[in-house]
Motif scaffolding. Structure first.
Motif, PDB file in Angstrom:
ATOM      1  N   LEU A 141       5.416  13.982   6.921  1.00  8.52           N
ATOM      2  CA  LEU A 141       4.173  13.587   6.259  1.00  8.52           C
ATOM      3  C   LEU A 141       4.270  12.145   5.763  1.00  8.52           C
ATOM      4  O   LEU A 141       3.318  11.366   5.889  1.00  8.52           O
ATOM      5  CB  LEU A 141       3.864  14.529   5.098  1.00  8.52           C
ATOM      6  CG  LEU A 141       2.521  14.288   4.397  1.00  8.52           C
ATOM      7  CD1 LEU A 141       1.356  14.445   5.369  1.00  8.52           C
ATOM      8  CD2 LEU A 141       2.370  15.241   3.212  1.00  8.52           C
ATOM      9  N   ALA A 142       5.434  11.788   5.224  1.00  3.81           N
ATOM     10  CA  ALA A 142       5.638  10.393   4.797  1.00  3.81           C
ATOM     11  C   ALA A 142       5.512   9.448   5.981  1.00  3.81           C
ATOM     12  O   ALA A 142       4.941   8.350   5.864  1.00  3.81           O
ATOM     13  CB  ALA A 142       7.009  10.248   4.138  1.00  3.81           C
ATOM     14  N   MET A 143       6.019   9.863   7.145  1.00  2.00           N
ATOM     15  CA  MET A 143       5.886   9.053   8.356  1.00  2.00           C
ATOM     16  C   MET A 143       4.405   8.844   8.706  1.00  2.00           C
ATOM     17  O   MET A 143       3.987   7.745   9.068  1.00  2.00           O
ATOM     18  CB  MET A 143       6.595   9.729   9.530  1.00  2.00           C
ATOM     19  CG  MET A 143       6.494   8.946  10.838  1.00  2.00           C
ATOM     20  SD  MET A 143       6.737   9.966  12.308  1.00  2.00           S
ATOM     21  CE  MET A 143       5.162  10.847  12.384  1.00  2.00           C
ATOM     22  N   GLU A 144       3.605   9.904   8.581  1.00  2.00           N
ATOM     23  CA  GLU A 144       2.175   9.784   8.886  1.00  2.00           C
ATOM     24  C   GLU A 144       1.502   8.765   7.962  1.00  2.00           C
ATOM     25  O   GLU A 144       0.709   7.928   8.418  1.00  2.00           O
ATOM     26  CB  GLU A 144       1.489  11.143   8.734  1.00  2.00           C
ATOM     27  CG  GLU A 144       1.871  12.158   9.802  1.00  2.00           C
ATOM     28  CD  GLU A 144       0.990  13.400   9.737  1.00  2.00           C
ATOM     29  OE1 GLU A 144      -0.077  13.334   9.086  1.00  2.00           O
ATOM     30  OE2 GLU A 144       1.364  14.432  10.335  1.00  2.00           O
ATOM     31  N   TYR A 145       1.805   8.843   6.671  1.00  2.00           N
ATOM     32  CA  TYR A 145       1.203   7.896   5.726  1.00  2.00           C
ATOM     33  C   TYR A 145       1.664   6.470   6.005  1.00  2.00           C
ATOM     34  O   TYR A 145       0.870   5.521   5.960  1.00  2.00           O
ATOM     35  CB  TYR A 145       1.543   8.295   4.285  1.00  2.00           C
ATOM     36  CG  TYR A 145       0.641   9.356   3.728  1.00  2.00           C
ATOM     37  CD1 TYR A 145      -0.647   9.048   3.298  1.00  2.00           C
ATOM     38  CD2 TYR A 145       1.057  10.674   3.628  1.00  2.00           C
ATOM     39  CE1 TYR A 145      -1.493  10.017   2.791  1.00  2.00           C
ATOM     40  CE2 TYR A 145       0.226  11.657   3.120  1.00  2.00           C
ATOM     41  CZ  TYR A 145      -1.053  11.326   2.704  1.00  2.00           C
ATOM     42  OH  TYR A 145      -1.895  12.282   2.202  1.00  2.00           O
ATOM     43  N   MET A 146       2.948   6.321   6.288  1.00  2.00           N
ATOM     44  CA  MET A 146       3.471   4.992   6.605  1.00  2.00           C
ATOM     45  C   MET A 146       2.795   4.428   7.846  1.00  2.00           C
ATOM     46  O   MET A 146       2.432   3.245   7.906  1.00  2.00           O
ATOM     47  CB  MET A 146       4.993   5.081   6.806  1.00  2.00           C
ATOM     48  CG  MET A 146       5.680   3.777   7.158  1.00  2.00           C
ATOM     49  SD  MET A 146       5.602   3.393   8.934  1.00  2.00           S
ATOM     50  CE  MET A 146       6.458   4.815   9.603  1.00  2.00           C
ATOM     51  N   ALA A 147       2.577   5.279   8.850  1.00  2.00           N
ATOM     52  CA  ALA A 147       1.978   4.819  10.108  1.00  2.00           C
ATOM     53  C   ALA A 147       0.569   4.269   9.894  1.00  2.00           C
ATOM     54  O   ALA A 147       0.121   3.390  10.632  1.00  2.00           O
ATOM     55  CB  ALA A 147       1.948   5.958  11.123  1.00  2.00           C
ATOM     56  N   ARG A 148      -0.126   4.762   8.875  1.00  2.00           N
ATOM     57  CA  ARG A 148      -1.479   4.262   8.600  1.00  2.00           C
ATOM     58  C   ARG A 148      -1.472   2.774   8.265  1.00  2.00           C
ATOM     59  O   ARG A 148      -2.470   2.075   8.486  1.00  2.00           O
ATOM     60  CB  ARG A 148      -2.106   5.054   7.454  1.00  2.00           C
ATOM     61  CG  ARG A 148      -2.380   6.513   7.801  1.00  2.00           C
ATOM     62  CD  ARG A 148      -2.971   7.253   6.613  1.00  2.00           C
ATOM     63  NE  ARG A 148      -3.055   8.692   6.872  1.00  2.00           N
ATOM     64  CZ  ARG A 148      -3.488   9.574   5.984  1.00  2.00           C
ATOM     65  NH1 ARG A 148      -3.884   9.159   4.789  1.00  2.00           N
ATOM     66  NH2 ARG A 148      -3.529  10.856   6.287  1.00  2.00           N
ATOM     67  N   LEU A 149      -0.354   2.314   7.731  1.00  2.00           N
ATOM     68  CA  LEU A 149      -0.253   0.891   7.394  1.00  2.00           C
ATOM     69  C   LEU A 149      -0.256   0.012   8.642  1.00  2.00           C
ATOM     70  O   LEU A 149      -0.460  -1.204   8.547  1.00  2.00           O
ATOM     71  CB  LEU A 149       1.015   0.624   6.584  1.00  2.00           C
ATOM     72  CG  LEU A 149       1.186   1.403   5.273  1.00  2.00           C
ATOM     73  CD1 LEU A 149       2.536   1.082   4.638  1.00  2.00           C
ATOM     74  CD2 LEU A 149       0.054   1.078   4.303  1.00  2.00           C
ATOM     75  N   TRP A 150      -0.003   0.622   9.814  1.00  2.00           N
ATOM     76  CA  TRP A 150       0.102  -0.131  11.069  1.00  2.00           C
ATOM     77  C   TRP A 150      -1.094   0.086  11.980  1.00  2.00           C
ATOM     78  O   TRP A 150      -1.164  -0.473  13.068  1.00  2.00           O
ATOM     79  CB  TRP A 150       1.394   0.265  11.801  1.00  2.00           C
ATOM     80  CG  TRP A 150       2.612  -0.101  11.024  1.00  2.00           C
ATOM     81  CD1 TRP A 150       3.243   0.654  10.071  1.00  2.00           C
ATOM     82  CD2 TRP A 150       3.338  -1.328  11.085  1.00  2.00           C
ATOM     83  NE1 TRP A 150       4.317  -0.027   9.545  1.00  2.00           N
ATOM     84  CE2 TRP A 150       4.403  -1.250  10.153  1.00  2.00           C
ATOM     85  CE3 TRP A 150       3.203  -2.489  11.851  1.00  2.00           C
ATOM     86  CZ2 TRP A 150       5.306  -2.274   9.960  1.00  2.00           C
ATOM     87  CZ3 TRP A 150       4.113  -3.516  11.668  1.00  2.00           C
ATOM     88  CH2 TRP A 150       5.153  -3.405  10.726  1.00  2.00           C
ATOM     89  N   MET A 151      -2.064   0.882  11.549  1.00  2.00           N
ATOM     90  CA  MET A 151      -3.164   1.237  12.453  1.00  2.00           C
ATOM     91  C   MET A 151      -4.126   0.082  12.725  1.00  2.00           C
ATOM     92  O   MET A 151      -4.901   0.150  13.677  1.00  2.00           O
ATOM     93  CB  MET A 151      -3.908   2.459  11.918  1.00  2.00           C
ATOM     94  CG  MET A 151      -3.125   3.750  12.127  1.00  2.00           C
ATOM     95  SD  MET A 151      -4.063   5.227  11.684  1.00  2.00           S
ATOM     96  CE  MET A 151      -2.910   6.533  12.163  1.00  2.00           C
ATOM     97  N   ASP A 152      -4.072  -0.955  11.903  1.00  2.00           N
ATOM     98  CA  ASP A 152      -4.885  -2.130  12.207  1.00  2.00           C
ATOM     99  C   ASP A 152      -4.209  -3.038  13.227  1.00  2.00           C
ATOM    100  O   ASP A 152      -4.832  -3.956  13.763  1.00  2.00           O
ATOM    101  CB  ASP A 152      -5.201  -2.916  10.936  1.00  2.00           C
ATOM    102  CG  ASP A 152      -3.949  -3.434  10.242  1.00  2.00           C
ATOM    103  OD1 ASP A 152      -2.869  -2.828  10.418  1.00  2.00           O
ATOM    104  OD2 ASP A 152      -4.042  -4.442   9.509  1.00  2.00           O
ATOM    105  N   LYS A 153      -2.931  -2.756  13.506  1.00  2.00           N
ATOM    106  CA  LYS A 153      -2.176  -3.582  14.458  1.00  2.00           C
ATOM    107  C   LYS A 153      -1.869  -2.846  15.758  1.00  2.00           C
ATOM    108  O   LYS A 153      -1.673  -3.480  16.802  1.00  2.00           O
ATOM    109  CB  LYS A 153      -0.857  -4.037  13.823  1.00  2.00           C
ATOM    110  CG  LYS A 153      -0.997  -4.767  12.489  1.00  2.00           C
ATOM    111  CD  LYS A 153       0.377  -5.091  11.914  1.00  2.00           C
ATOM    112  CE  LYS A 153       0.290  -5.692  10.514  1.00  2.00           C
ATOM    113  NZ  LYS A 153      -0.161  -4.704   9.499  1.00  2.00           N
ATOM    114  N   LEU A 154      -1.788  -1.508  15.682  1.00  2.00           N
ATOM    115  CA  LEU A 154      -1.373  -0.716  16.841  1.00  2.00           C
ATOM    116  C   LEU A 154      -2.299   0.490  17.005  1.00  2.00           C
ATOM    117  O   LEU A 154      -2.734   1.083  16.010  1.00  2.00           O
ATOM    118  CB  LEU A 154       0.067  -0.206  16.648  1.00  2.00           C
ATOM    119  CG  LEU A 154       1.174  -1.259  16.584  1.00  2.00           C
ATOM    120  CD1 LEU A 154       2.471  -0.635  16.058  1.00  2.00           C
ATOM    121  CD2 LEU A 154       1.407  -1.897  17.953  1.00  2.00           C
TER     122      LEU A 154
END
Length: 294
Positions: A141-154
């Motif tokens: 779940l922490a990985m999912e939240y962290m990944a949101r920080l990259w959704m504007d780039k990837l």
């Protein structure tokens, strides 16, 4: 020919995903943390080695990525490893992809239905509240939240697979353990709680779902991958007994009963089908028959 990079390509799921993508015309490359000579498509690099990771990704320049590398066994003894590999390792991967000079068309991150925990009875859609019950689930779940920080780039897609199995899965997982006991002709199997209900898919169908998600690339989506049917371990034992034509004695070992065991997990695959079209996984009895025939 599009090039896909699979992390954890030598793992149980990675082998099936690689074969599925190759069958459908993809050029497959992979990374992992173990040495393996003679495979030109494979590169050894640890997700915690940021320099090595960036070098490999800059060299491969993938058109798509399937991120499978993880500590996946819930009973793994080192809690720190869940977070260093599943969370920090994934962040390192996303940073390397964002810096490689070529934005992939899709980055598929394999999370887990374990993030739902014991939150809700019945069928779980993606909007069900998360309630992780162990370090593995918290790390995902922490990985999912962290990944949101990259959704504007990837163009990130998060897959939440429910339980799945097949030939080649480690016997540290319950269904391969049960199958292994039957195949070896053993008369007794030690298990934990038999009254846990799980939504089981076939690894070959999961690999197909991952390929089709890569090809449709629904950036920003979180998607369950599941059968929508549950079976208890008692039912699994009964199916295996019927296939093999002989009984097995089950002994409940208290050491195998997990304190934070998730009682029931059943998923809703409606969103998956709305994205990729019709998709099904074989009935569990067919998957067990395949595993027992090896």
């Amino acid at each position: 020919m599009k090039r896909v990079l699979i992390t954890g390509i030598k793992g149980f799921t990675g082998r099936y995903v690689a074969a599925e993508l190759e069958r459908h015309g993809w050029e497959v490359c992979g990374i992992g943390s173990h040495e393996e000579a003679g495979d030109t498509r494979y590169r050894r690099v640890d997700l915690l080695d940021t320099t090595g990771l960036r070098t490999v990704i800059a060299e491969v320049q993938p058109d798509a990525v399937v991120h499978l590398a993880a500590i996946a066994f819930v009973g793994h003894g080192d809690a720190d490893a869940f977070y260093t590999v599943n969370l920090i390792g994934t962040r390192n991967l996303l940073a390397a992809l964002a810096a490689c000079g070529k934005t992939p068309e899709c980055v598929l991150l394999a999370s887990s239905a374990n993030v739902y925990g014991n939150a809700t009875e019945g069928v779980l859609g993606e909007a069900a509240p998360a309630n992780p019950a162990n370090d593995y689930a918290v790390s995902k779940l922490a990985m999912e939240y962290m990944a949101r920080l990259w959704m504007d780039k990837l163009p990130i897609v998060i897959a939440r697979p429910f339980n799945y199995t097949g030939v080649g899965q480690s016997e540290s997982f319950l269904l391969p353990k049960i199958v292994g006991h039957f195949r070896r002709g053993e008369e007794v199997v030690e298990l934990g709680n038999l009254d846990v209900w799980r939504d089981f898919s076939d690894v070959r169908a999961v690999a197909e779902a991952y390929r089709r998600l890569l090809e449709t690339a629904p950036a920003g989506a979180t998607v369950n991958v599941c059968s929508g049917r549950t079976h208890s371990l008692r039912e699994v034992i009964s199916m295996a007994e019927e296939i093999c034509g002989r009984p097995i004695s089950v002994q409940v070992n208290p050491a195998f009963v997990r304190a934070n065991e998730v009682k029931s997990l059943c998923g809703d695959a409606s969103r998956l089908r709305s994205i990729i079209g019709d998709w099904t996984t074989p009935p569990l009895v067919e998957t067990l028959r395949w595993m027992l025939a090896q």
